[in-house]
Motif scaffolding. Structure first.
Motif, short mmCIF file in Angstrom:
data_model
loop_
_atom_site.label_atom_id
_atom_site.label_comp_id
_atom_site.label_asym_id
_atom_site.label_seq_id
_atom_site.Cartn_x
_atom_site.Cartn_y
_atom_site.Cartn_z
N UNK A 29 -2.37 21.42 20.76
CA UNK A 29 -3.05 20.16 20.53
C UNK A 29 -4.27 20.33 19.63
N UNK A 30 -4.96 21.46 19.76
CA UNK A 30 -6.10 21.72 18.87
C UNK A 30 -5.64 21.88 17.43
N UNK A 31 -4.50 22.56 17.23
CA UNK A 31 -3.97 22.69 15.87
C UNK A 31 -3.57 21.33 15.32
N UNK A 32 -2.97 20.51 16.19
CA UNK A 32 -2.58 19.17 15.76
C UNK A 32 -3.81 18.33 15.41
N UNK A 33 -4.87 18.48 16.21
CA UNK A 33 -6.09 17.72 15.94
C UNK A 33 -6.68 18.09 14.58
N UNK A 34 -6.71 19.39 14.29
CA UNK A 34 -7.25 19.84 13.00
C UNK A 34 -6.39 19.30 11.84
N UNK A 35 -5.08 19.39 11.99
CA UNK A 35 -4.19 18.89 10.94
C UNK A 35 -4.30 17.38 10.79
N UNK A 36 -4.48 16.69 11.92
CA UNK A 36 -4.60 15.23 11.86
C UNK A 36 -5.90 14.81 11.19
N UNK A 37 -6.94 15.62 11.35
CA UNK A 37 -8.19 15.33 10.65
C UNK A 37 -7.98 15.35 9.15
N UNK A 38 -7.19 16.30 8.65
CA UNK A 38 -6.88 16.35 7.22
C UNK A 38 -6.03 15.15 6.82
N UNK A 39 -5.12 14.76 7.73
CA UNK A 39 -4.29 13.58 7.47
C UNK A 39 -5.17 12.33 7.30
#
Length: 231
Positions: free
Chosen positions: A190-200
């Motif tokens: 979920x932390x990796x997803x959060x970081x990637x979603x921030x870029x999104x």
């Protein structure tokens, strides 16, 4: 039939039809002292699945399974003619090599520091990282999947390798199901997803994405099943 190429690897043909299902179930580990090996692998926190001894004392078998693994290890008395300690390059896939290393350290295991390869090429099954590769201390700078490691041996010298894998390569997973073996693994994903979603969100103009739950769900599934990650 599909064709895949990863880094400097050659193309791989993967037939998709008319396959007979084959699951790697057990790997035999040659040991010299069965009780010592039992204490060691039990001390890793692995599950003891079975222990069997023949009535005449000729044979003894012990099965352990690492947490979350679909494959077990088998060792014992008169179960293999291989020399104790000759099993090398045994891979344990982990979602966070730092966390896995710290857990083993807390259990008294003599484990290496985390390292990666100097040229960024991760070892293949015929080229174990224990033999001749150039180790550079620390995590892979890009924290790329398949490229950060730590190594340890059991009391006989059988060699194990922790390999961090967070995103599967395309063509290497047969299922569309994502699984997490612990709350820590899910939290890390979920932390990796959060970081990637921030870029999104940056790419869409810095606006809040109200559909973030759907985006997270797609990211988690794609990461584990070798599909292209959402942008």
């Amino acid at each position: 039939m599909s064709h895949s190429r990863v880094g400097g690897e050659t193309d791989i043909d993967t037939p998709k039809a008319h396959r007979v299902e084959m699951k790697l179930e057990v790997v035999v580990i040659p040991v010299s002292d069965v009780d010592r090996a039992k204490r060691f692998y039990g001390g890793l926190g692995w599950r003891l699945d079975a222990e069997y001894a023949s009535d005449d004392g000729y044979m003894r078998r012990i099965h352990f399974t690492p947490p979350g693994s679909g494959c077990s290890i088998l060792f014992g008395k008169n179960v293999t003619s291989a020399a104790p300690g000759s099993a090398q390059g045994l891979y344990l896939i982990v979602p966070d090599v730092d966390a896995a290393r710290k857990d083993l350290l807390s259990r008294g295991v003599n484990i290496s520091e985390v390292f990666h390869d100097a040229d960024g090429v991760y070892p293949g099954p015929d080229e174990p990282y224990l033999f001749g590769r150039i180790r550079v201390g620390g995590l892979d700078p890009a924290r790329s999947s398949y490229r950060s490691f730590a190594s340890f041996n059991d009391p006989d010298g059988n060699g194990w390798l922790l390999q961090e894998v967070t995103q599967r390569k395309a063509g290497r997973v047969d299922t569309d199901v994502a699984t997490f073996t612990s709350s820590k693994d899910l939290a890390a994903a979920l932390r990796r997803a959060r970081a990637a979603h921030g870029e999104h969100e940056k790419r869409i103009g810095g606006q809040r994405d109200e559909n973030w739950p759907d985006w997270y769900a797609e990211y988690l599934l794609c990461e584990q099943t070798g599909k292209e990650l959402p942008l």
